[in-house]
Design a protein around this motif. Sequence first.
Motif, PDB file in Angstrom:
ATOM      1  N   PRO A  41       0.783  -1.241   0.000  1.00  0.00           N
ATOM      2  CA  PRO A  41       0.000   0.000   0.000  1.00  0.00           C
ATOM      3  C   PRO A  41       0.818   1.296   0.000  1.00  0.00           C
ATOM      4  O   PRO A  41       0.373   2.292  -0.539  1.00  0.00           O
ATOM      5  N   GLY A  42       2.010   1.299   0.544  1.00  0.00           N
ATOM      6  CA  GLY A  42       2.787   2.532   0.604  1.00  0.00           C
ATOM      7  C   GLY A  42       3.792   2.685  -0.519  1.00  0.00           C
ATOM      8  O   GLY A  42       4.469   3.705  -0.614  1.00  0.00           O
ATOM      9  N   ASP A  43       3.891   1.694  -1.389  1.00  0.00           N
ATOM     10  CA  ASP A  43       4.913   1.712  -2.433  1.00  0.00           C
ATOM     11  C   ASP A  43       4.388   2.297  -3.739  1.00  0.00           C
ATOM     12  O   ASP A  43       3.194   2.268  -4.017  1.00  0.00           O
ATOM     13  N   ASP A  44       5.303   2.821  -4.539  1.00  0.00           N
ATOM     14  CA  ASP A  44       4.977   3.386  -5.843  1.00  0.00           C
ATOM     15  C   ASP A  44       5.154   2.302  -6.899  1.00  0.00           C
ATOM     16  O   ASP A  44       6.270   1.863  -7.180  1.00  0.00           O
ATOM     17  N   TRP A  45       4.043   1.869  -7.508  1.00  0.00           N
ATOM     18  CA  TRP A  45       4.090   0.799  -8.492  1.00  0.00           C
ATOM     19  C   TRP A  45       4.969   1.164  -9.682  1.00  0.00           C
ATOM     20  O   TRP A  45       5.753   0.355 -10.156  1.00  0.00           O
ATOM     21  N   SER A  46       4.840   2.375 -10.194  1.00  0.00           N
ATOM     22  CA  SER A  46       5.620   2.786 -11.368  1.00  0.00           C
ATOM     23  C   SER A  46       7.113   2.735 -11.089  1.00  0.00           C
ATOM     24  O   SER A  46       7.897   2.274 -11.927  1.00  0.00           O
ATOM     25  N   ALA A  47       7.517   3.208  -9.916  1.00  0.00           N
ATOM     26  CA  ALA A  47       8.940   3.163  -9.561  1.00  0.00           C
ATOM     27  C   ALA A  47       9.410   1.717  -9.456  1.00  0.00           C
ATOM     28  O   ALA A  47      10.507   1.375  -9.902  1.00  0.00           O
ATOM     29  N   TRP A  48       8.567   0.850  -8.880  1.00  0.00           N
ATOM     30  CA  TRP A  48       8.920  -0.570  -8.788  1.00  0.00           C
ATOM     31  C   TRP A  48       9.071  -1.170 -10.179  1.00  0.00           C
ATOM     32  O   TRP A  48      10.043  -1.863 -10.470  1.00  0.00           O
ATOM     33  N   ALA A  49       8.093  -0.916 -11.055  1.00  0.00           N
ATOM     34  CA  ALA A  49       8.134  -1.484 -12.407  1.00  0.00           C
ATOM     35  C   ALA A  49       9.346  -0.967 -13.181  1.00  0.00           C
ATOM     36  O   ALA A  49      10.002  -1.724 -13.897  1.00  0.00           O
ATOM     37  N   ASP A  50       9.654   0.304 -13.032  1.00  0.00           N
ATOM     38  CA  ASP A  50      10.766   0.909 -13.770  1.00  0.00           C
ATOM     39  C   ASP A  50      12.135   0.506 -13.221  1.00  0.00           C
ATOM     40  O   ASP A  50      13.151   0.814 -13.834  1.00  0.00           O
ATOM     41  N   SER A  51      12.152  -0.195 -12.090  1.00  0.00           N
ATOM     42  CA  SER A  51      13.440  -0.639 -11.539  1.00  0.00           C
ATOM     43  C   SER A  51      14.083  -1.708 -12.411  1.00  0.00           C
ATOM     44  O   SER A  51      15.280  -1.957 -12.312  1.00  0.00           O
ATOM     45  N   GLU A  52      13.308  -2.335 -13.279  1.00  0.00           N
ATOM     46  CA  GLU A  52      13.855  -3.307 -14.236  1.00  0.00           C
ATOM     47  C   GLU A  52      14.010  -2.609 -15.582  1.00  0.00           C
ATOM     48  O   GLU A  52      13.060  -2.058 -16.119  1.00  0.00           O
ATOM     49  N   GLN A  53      15.221  -2.623 -16.100  1.00  0.00           N
ATOM     50  CA  GLN A  53      15.504  -1.952 -17.367  1.00  0.00           C
ATOM     51  C   GLN A  53      15.012  -2.776 -18.554  1.00  0.00           C
ATOM     52  O   GLN A  53      15.111  -3.989 -18.560  1.00  0.00           O
ATOM     53  N   ILE A  54      14.485  -2.095 -19.559  1.00  0.00           N
ATOM     54  CA  ILE A  54      14.105  -2.729 -20.815  1.00  0.00           C
ATOM     55  C   ILE A  54      15.204  -2.401 -21.817  1.00  0.00           C
ATOM     56  O   ILE A  54      15.726  -1.288 -21.844  1.00  0.00           O
ATOM     57  N   ALA A  55      15.552  -3.369 -22.642  1.00  0.00           N
ATOM     58  CA  ALA A  55      16.674  -3.218 -23.577  1.00  0.00           C
ATOM     59  C   ALA A  55      16.555  -1.978 -24.459  1.00  0.00           C
ATOM     60  O   ALA A  55      17.550  -1.320 -24.737  1.00  0.00           O
ATOM     61  N   CYS A  56      15.346  -1.634 -24.891  1.00  0.00           N
ATOM     62  CA  CYS A  56      15.182  -0.488 -25.790  1.00  0.00           C
ATOM     63  C   CYS A  56      15.255   0.845 -25.049  1.00  0.00           C
ATOM     64  O   CYS A  56      15.268   1.901 -25.667  1.00  0.00           O
ATOM     65  N   GLY A  57      15.292   0.810 -23.711  1.00  0.00           N
ATOM     66  CA  GLY A  57      15.443   2.029 -22.930  1.00  0.00           C
ATOM     67  C   GLY A  57      14.147   2.696 -22.504  1.00  0.00           C
ATOM     68  O   GLY A  57      14.174   3.670 -21.769  1.00  0.00           O
ATOM     69  N   LYS A  58      12.984   2.179 -22.926  1.00  0.00           N
ATOM     70  CA  LYS A  58      11.735   2.812 -22.504  1.00  0.00           C
ATOM     71  C   LYS A  58      11.345   2.351 -21.110  1.00  0.00           C
ATOM     72  O   LYS A  58      11.926   1.421 -20.560  1.00  0.00           O
ATOM     73  N   ARG A  59      10.342   2.986 -20.533  1.00  0.00           N
ATOM     74  CA  ARG A  59       9.919   2.681 -19.167  1.00  0.00           C
ATOM     75  C   ARG A  59       9.174   1.349 -19.118  1.00  0.00           C
ATOM     76  O   ARG A  59       8.261   1.107 -19.898  1.00  0.00           O
ATOM     77  N   ALA A  60       9.543   0.501 -18.183  1.00  0.00           N
ATOM     78  CA  ALA A  60       8.883  -0.794 -18.018  1.00  0.00           C
ATOM     79  C   ALA A  60       7.443  -0.619 -17.533  1.00  0.00           C
ATOM     80  O   ALA A  60       6.599  -1.478 -17.767  1.00  0.00           O
TER      81      ALA A  60
END
Length: 109
Positions: A41-60
């Motif tokens: 409940p206190g965590d930011d989903w977008s920040a969590w998802a973006d913690s994994e890099q995608i090869a093309c460089g866009k936001r996960a």
Amino acid sequence: LLPPGEPDVKQIKPMMQKLPPHEAIAALFANRCAKWREANPGDDWSAWADSEQIACGKRASCPTTCAEMARLIARMEAELVTDDAAADQSADEGTDDERCVIAKIGGAK
């Protein structure tokens, strides 16, 4: 555009990697996001998802293909599955284990 007729089995995986998210996988994704937010409940989903890099460089956190969405679902499920007994109970009840849906849809790596 897709070639006419039914796709060959070998064509399905590359198609899933290029097609935009299908309604079924989008619904599963929304369900897992809701469960992830409930469990964190206190965590930011977008920040969590973006913690994994995608090869093309866009936001996960902004998946645009079935494959990207399936990878995010798999990551969420890996964090959400904390009680193997609950999975065993659903198997005993004769229901489909929702974690198997990704394998049925395809695209997860």
